[in-house]
Design a protein around this motif. Structure first.
Motif, PDB file in Angstrom:
ATOM      1  N   ARG A   1      43.403  37.883  33.095  1.00 53.98           N
ATOM      2  CA  ARG A   1      42.655  39.131  33.179  1.00 53.98           C
ATOM      3  C   ARG A   1      43.598  40.319  33.212  1.00 53.98           C
ATOM      4  O   ARG A   1      44.699  40.233  33.774  1.00 53.98           O
ATOM      5  N   PRO A   2      43.176  41.435  32.645  1.00 53.14           N
ATOM      6  CA  PRO A   2      44.000  42.645  32.721  1.00 53.14           C
ATOM      7  C   PRO A   2      43.935  43.255  34.115  1.00 53.14           C
ATOM      8  O   PRO A   2      43.006  42.979  34.875  1.00 53.14           O
ATOM      9  N   PRO A   3      44.904  44.089  34.477  1.00 51.01           N
ATOM     10  CA  PRO A   3      44.866  44.738  35.791  1.00 51.01           C
ATOM     11  C   PRO A   3      43.733  45.740  35.865  1.00 51.01           C
ATOM     12  O   PRO A   3      43.212  46.197  34.852  1.00 51.01           O
ATOM     13  N   GLY A   4      43.356  46.092  37.069  1.00 52.05           N
ATOM     14  CA  GLY A   4      42.297  47.066  37.261  1.00 52.05           C
ATOM     15  C   GLY A   4      41.365  46.671  38.377  1.00 52.05           C
ATOM     16  O   GLY A   4      41.608  45.712  39.126  1.00 52.05           O
ATOM     17  N   LEU A   5      40.269  47.400  38.493  1.00 52.80           N
ATOM     18  CA  LEU A   5      39.294  47.199  39.546  1.00 52.80           C
ATOM     19  C   LEU A   5      38.050  46.510  38.995  1.00 52.80           C
ATOM     20  O   LEU A   5      37.464  46.951  38.007  1.00 52.80           O
ATOM     21  N   TYR A   6      37.643  45.426  39.658  1.00 55.17           N
ATOM     22  CA  TYR A   6      36.456  44.665  39.271  1.00 55.17           C
ATOM     23  C   TYR A   6      35.444  44.726  40.418  1.00 55.17           C
ATOM     24  O   TYR A   6      35.818  44.580  41.592  1.00 55.17           O
ATOM     25  N   VAL A   7      34.167  44.917  40.098  1.00 55.19           N
ATOM     26  CA  VAL A   7      33.151  44.972  41.139  1.00 55.19           C
ATOM     27  C   VAL A   7      31.944  44.124  40.748  1.00 55.19           C
ATOM     28  O   VAL A   7      31.666  43.921  39.561  1.00 55.19           O
ATOM     29  N   GLN A   8      31.239  43.641  41.756  1.00 52.96           N
ATOM     30  CA  GLN A   8      29.983  42.926  41.575  1.00 52.96           C
ATOM     31  C   GLN A   8      29.057  43.338  42.712  1.00 52.96           C
ATOM     32  O   GLN A   8      29.453  43.319  43.881  1.00 52.96           O
ATOM     33  N   VAL A   9      27.834  43.721  42.397  1.00 49.54           N
ATOM     34  CA  VAL A   9      26.868  44.123  43.422  1.00 49.54           C
ATOM     35  C   VAL A   9      25.864  42.996  43.612  1.00 49.54           C
ATOM     36  O   VAL A   9      25.210  42.561  42.662  1.00 49.54           O
TER      37      VAL A   9
ATOM     38  N   ASN B   1      38.499  53.161  49.240  1.00 53.56           N
ATOM     39  CA  ASN B   1      39.461  53.668  48.259  1.00 53.56           C
ATOM     40  C   ASN B   1      40.262  52.521  47.672  1.00 53.56           C
ATOM     41  O   ASN B   1      40.637  51.592  48.379  1.00 53.56           O
ATOM     42  N   THR B   2      40.521  52.587  46.374  1.00 53.00           N
ATOM     43  CA  THR B   2      41.393  51.627  45.693  1.00 53.00           C
ATOM     44  C   THR B   2      42.332  52.405  44.780  1.00 53.00           C
ATOM     45  O   THR B   2      42.099  53.591  44.523  1.00 53.00           O
ATOM     46  N   PRO B   3      43.377  51.781  44.256  1.00 52.91           N
ATOM     47  CA  PRO B   3      44.283  52.497  43.351  1.00 52.91           C
ATOM     48  C   PRO B   3      43.637  52.922  42.036  1.00 52.91           C
ATOM     49  O   PRO B   3      44.189  53.749  41.314  1.00 52.91           O
ATOM     50  N   ALA B   4      42.457  52.365  41.699  1.00 54.59           N
ATOM     51  CA  ALA B   4      41.822  52.683  40.420  1.00 54.59           C
ATOM     52  C   ALA B   4      40.570  53.535  40.555  1.00 54.59           C
ATOM     53  O   ALA B   4      40.164  54.188  39.587  1.00 54.59           O
ATOM     54  N   ALA B   5      39.947  53.562  41.730  1.00 58.33           N
ATOM     55  CA  ALA B   5      38.706  54.319  41.901  1.00 58.33           C
ATOM     56  C   ALA B   5      38.308  54.315  43.368  1.00 58.33           C
ATOM     57  O   ALA B   5      38.841  53.558  44.188  1.00 58.33           O
ATOM     58  N   THR B   6      37.342  55.187  43.679  1.00 57.50           N
ATOM     59  CA  THR B   6      36.739  55.230  45.011  1.00 57.50           C
ATOM     60  C   THR B   6      35.325  54.678  44.915  1.00 57.50           C
ATOM     61  O   THR B   6      34.576  55.017  43.998  1.00 57.50           O
TER      62      THR B   6
ATOM     63  N   LEU C   1      41.566  49.427  49.880  1.00 58.20           N
ATOM     64  CA  LEU C   1      41.977  48.128  49.341  1.00 58.20           C
ATOM     65  C   LEU C   1      43.132  48.376  48.396  1.00 58.20           C
ATOM     66  O   LEU C   1      42.962  48.988  47.348  1.00 58.20           O
ATOM     67  N   LEU C   2      44.316  47.935  48.776  1.00 58.64           N
ATOM     68  CA  LEU C   2      45.497  48.166  47.952  1.00 58.64           C
ATOM     69  C   LEU C   2      45.780  47.013  47.012  1.00 58.64           C
ATOM     70  O   LEU C   2      46.416  47.191  45.979  1.00 58.64           O
ATOM     71  N   LYS C   3      45.293  45.836  47.371  1.00 58.41           N
ATOM     72  CA  LYS C   3      45.568  44.646  46.568  1.00 58.41           C
ATOM     73  C   LYS C   3      44.621  43.539  47.007  1.00 58.41           C
ATOM     74  O   LYS C   3      44.254  43.460  48.178  1.00 58.41           O
ATOM     75  N   GLY C   4      44.210  42.685  46.071  1.00 58.51           N
ATOM     76  CA  GLY C   4      43.388  41.540  46.415  1.00 58.51           C
ATOM     77  C   GLY C   4      41.911  41.847  46.315  1.00 58.51           C
ATOM     78  O   GLY C   4      41.477  42.666  45.505  1.00 58.51           O
TER      79      GLY C   4
END
Length: 304
Positions: free
Chosen positions: A223-231, A135-140, A112-115
């Motif tokens: 929101r600041p840039p970065g990776l957001y997750v929800q399980v 894989n993402t630009p901030a984490a796997t 996931l590169l964006k979105g």
């Protein structure tokens, strides 16, 4: 003369057969099918061509998928896993392989590169977890048989600019800092709601830079840039150079970049996922034995 014509015809058919065999041998592995779509979805191929996909189009290993503004796309893979892409998302099928009777050949790696997206694990994610990931630009993200939502905001996007403007406003009102100010920064909370504003830059540096640019107006919901997750179900593992963190059902997480460790955040940090009502995955049987391809109709056109 008749013999020569027959010979030419045989040679032509033989050459055509070789060509078709060669094309088939080099064809990419089919990975899944576009099940639902409400706008433009593009698939960039390894050879540089771009296909405009439609509902029931096939997607292949190596495809770089791009959703346009307002477009949601739900893709079902051969192992009955699903990925629903948000608008303005860039997603790549890095490696995908699934055969019901050959778990040793399983592979399901994406980027996931964006979105953002919502993912539902299938057979590969349940029986071959070590060969499944995003894989993402901030984490796997390692998959543990789950349903989860993930969003990556790249530096420089509109949300980031809005967040910066909010930080500028915080210099006078609206936010206050608490806790240790490591490296010149501080943990920020919203003065009205008390919610934590994740830190990605030292606050002093961010404020100085933005003030120097003359950006002064706050924008709500930034929101600041970065990776957001929800399980939503199961568990995922988010890891990068800064560390690793497991997230279970009901938890939210955030990491700013590859150097910052992933952390659990106490409430929804702004994740929104609202596909059209018609986008229902109720028919999915995660981990089922079906091939996941419905209607082998590849409706598309090619853009060069």
């Amino acid at each position: 003369m008749k013999s020569r014509k027959n010979c030419s015809a045989i040679n032509f058919c033989f050459a055509l057969s070789l060509l078709l065999w060669g094309l088939h041998a080099h064809a990419a592995q089919v990975a899944g099918t576009v099940m639902d779509l409400n706008g433009p979805l593009l698939a960039k191929k390894a050879n540089g061509t771009v296909r405009v996909l439609a509902q029931k189009s096939l997607v292949e290993e190596g495809d770089f998928l791009v959703t346009e503004k307002d477009t949601y796309a739900r893709i079902r893979f051969l192992d009955n896993s699903e990925v629903t892409l948000k608008p303005e998302t860039q997603f790549k099928i890095e490696r995908f392989a699934y055969e019901q009777d050959k778990p040793q050949n399983d592979n399901a790696f994406f980027s996931l590169l964006k979105g953002g997206l919502r993912a539902v694990s299938g057979t590969v994610g349940k029986r071959s977890r070590e060969r499944t990931g995003l894989n993402t630009p901030a984490a796997t993200i390692g998959i543990r048989g789950t349903i989860y939502v993930v969003e990556y905001i790249a530096p420089g996007e509109a949300d980031v600019a809005a967040w910066g403007r909010s930080l500028v406003a915080a210099a006078s009102t609206g936010l206050h800092a608490y806790g240790p100010a490591g490296n010149g920064g501080a943990t920020m909370t919203d003065a009205t709601t008390g919610n934590v504003v994740p830190e990605i830059l030292p606050a002093r540096l961010a404020l100085d830079t933005l003030l120097a640019q003359g950006v002064t107006s706050p924008v709500p919901g930034a929101r600041p840039p970065g990776l957001y997750v929800q399980v939503l179900d199961g568990m995922i593992n988010v890891s990068n150079k800064g560390g690793a963190q497991n997230f279970s059902a009901g938890q939210f997480g955030y990491t700013a970049n590859l150097q910052q460790p992933p952390v659990v955040v106490p409430s929804n940090p702004g994740l929104k996922f609202t596909p059209p009502p018609a986008f229902s995955s109720s028919s999915v049987n995660p981990g089922g034995s079906g091939n996941g391809v419905v209607g082998i109709t590849d409706v598309n056109c090619e853009v060069r």
